[in-house]
Enzyme design. Sequence first.
Site, short mmCIF file in Angstrom:
data_model
loop_
_atom_site.label_atom_id
_atom_site.label_comp_id
_atom_site.label_asym_id
_atom_site.label_seq_id
_atom_site.Cartn_x
_atom_site.Cartn_y
_atom_site.Cartn_z
N THR A 92 0.93 -0.65 0.29
CA THR A 92 -0.02 -0.14 0.05
C THR A 92 1.06 1.01 0.06
O THR A 92 2.39 1.24 -0.05
CB THR A 92 -0.88 0.13 1.68
OG1 THR A 92 -0.77 0.07 2.50
CG2 THR A 92 -1.67 -1.21 1.78
N CYS A 93 0.34 2.69 0.38
CA CYS A 93 0.74 4.11 0.06
C CYS A 93 1.50 3.86 1.60
O CYS A 93 2.88 4.10 1.49
CB CYS A 93 0.29 5.01 0.13
SG CYS A 93 -1.09 4.98 1.11
N SER A 120 -2.30 2.64 11.18
CA SER A 120 -1.50 3.08 10.10
C SER A 120 -1.90 5.36 10.40
O SER A 120 -2.05 5.33 11.42
CB SER A 120 -3.73 3.06 9.60
OG SER A 120 -4.00 2.02 9.15
#
Length: 441
Positions: free
Chosen positions: A50-51, A110
Amino acid sequence: MSELITMGVSYKTAPVELRERLSLTEARIPEVLKELQSHPSVQEAVVISTCNRMEVSVVVDEPVAAETAVIGLLTQKGDLRPTELAEVMYAPRNCDAARHLFRVTAGLESMVLGEAEVQGQVKRAYEHALAAGTTGPLTNRLFTAALQAGKRVRTETAIGAGRASVASVAVALAEDALGELRSRNVVIIGAGDTSELVARALHDRGVATFLVANRRADRARALADRFGGSVASFDELPGLLQRADIVVASTSSPHPIVGVEELELVMAERSGRPLLLVDIAVPRDIDPACGSLEGVILRDIDDLEAVVQRTATGREAESGRAEEIVEAEIMRFAEWLGTLAVRPTIAALREHATDIVDQVLSENAGRWESASERDLARVEAIARAVTNRILHEPTLRLRTLAEQQRHGRLQLARELFGLDDGAVVDAPESATPADVRQLRP
């Protein structure tokens, strides 16, 4: 004995300059999965890209050899030196690795606490591995349990309140830089999930946008219709950049879409008007050198952290409850892992009993001169039934052994029945009793 290892980097350990070199497009993931599983030490593999993170979860029988193989593959894909990767890589094993994945899926790891997108990203990573045939007993149970934990966190807490996401933070960053956005001309490059979230966040603020897409023009049109925007092609991008106040880039392109030379020509036509570029793609869509041009304000995904800290206050209050849910789900996973340690002994015990029945029947095969085939079948059936009934109670008791008793009693059972000379051998997908204890809160 097999082990679970997660090896990766995230926004916490590595800058975007390094993460983008390790980033994988969805088209490349199956190839990497196959390369991982082709190594003799790797039995199962799942890749999350993912980023904000790139992680490889593998089930292995020789951890050192497998870790060396994974590092070699990642350094090759990212054109990195092993030392560069070693400085920023984390590699939790067994239950530490499981806990890490549960936390990632719940949004507790996150950049934007509680973001919902990571749940879908983990699910897609697991689906890619399923399609590639690189999962197995441990990764199947692990990812299913992690997704369940993430679902519970989002259902039972408000940690994701306000549609928290990288996209919403990117829009907040634009507000910080330019103030009220309603009158601004905004261009979104890309038409993926993140671009949709950007368009929604802008629409909620009364902003109409231009969506620029190439391969996904149909999706861009659907997003524009939904959020009151317009669609343009990549060929129209220079003209859009001349008129734009804000550009948000989020594509899956492996190469920059906005280059410094092209943007320099655009800025020359803007009569000194500033341009804010927000690049939330990994790999980056905008050449970092663009930030050196006069009038250009360039922010990438790592620049979002200051805004994240300001907007996280409400969600942090929910993180304690989320942590409790994760630990409860980890306990359920621990119970399953505990049964794995018992399965090899039960299987060996039943195999041993079956071998004895087969041997006795074979030794007496010539002593039943007057017996019919039906009589012989009945004798065999009775012998196997007696064996099953004798083993029934020990099997139940082995399966319900308390954790603190498990290892010693399994060892004793194997010694009493002469199974593998008394050595307790775990199944390929199992964890040791010590691993299970690590799962306790």
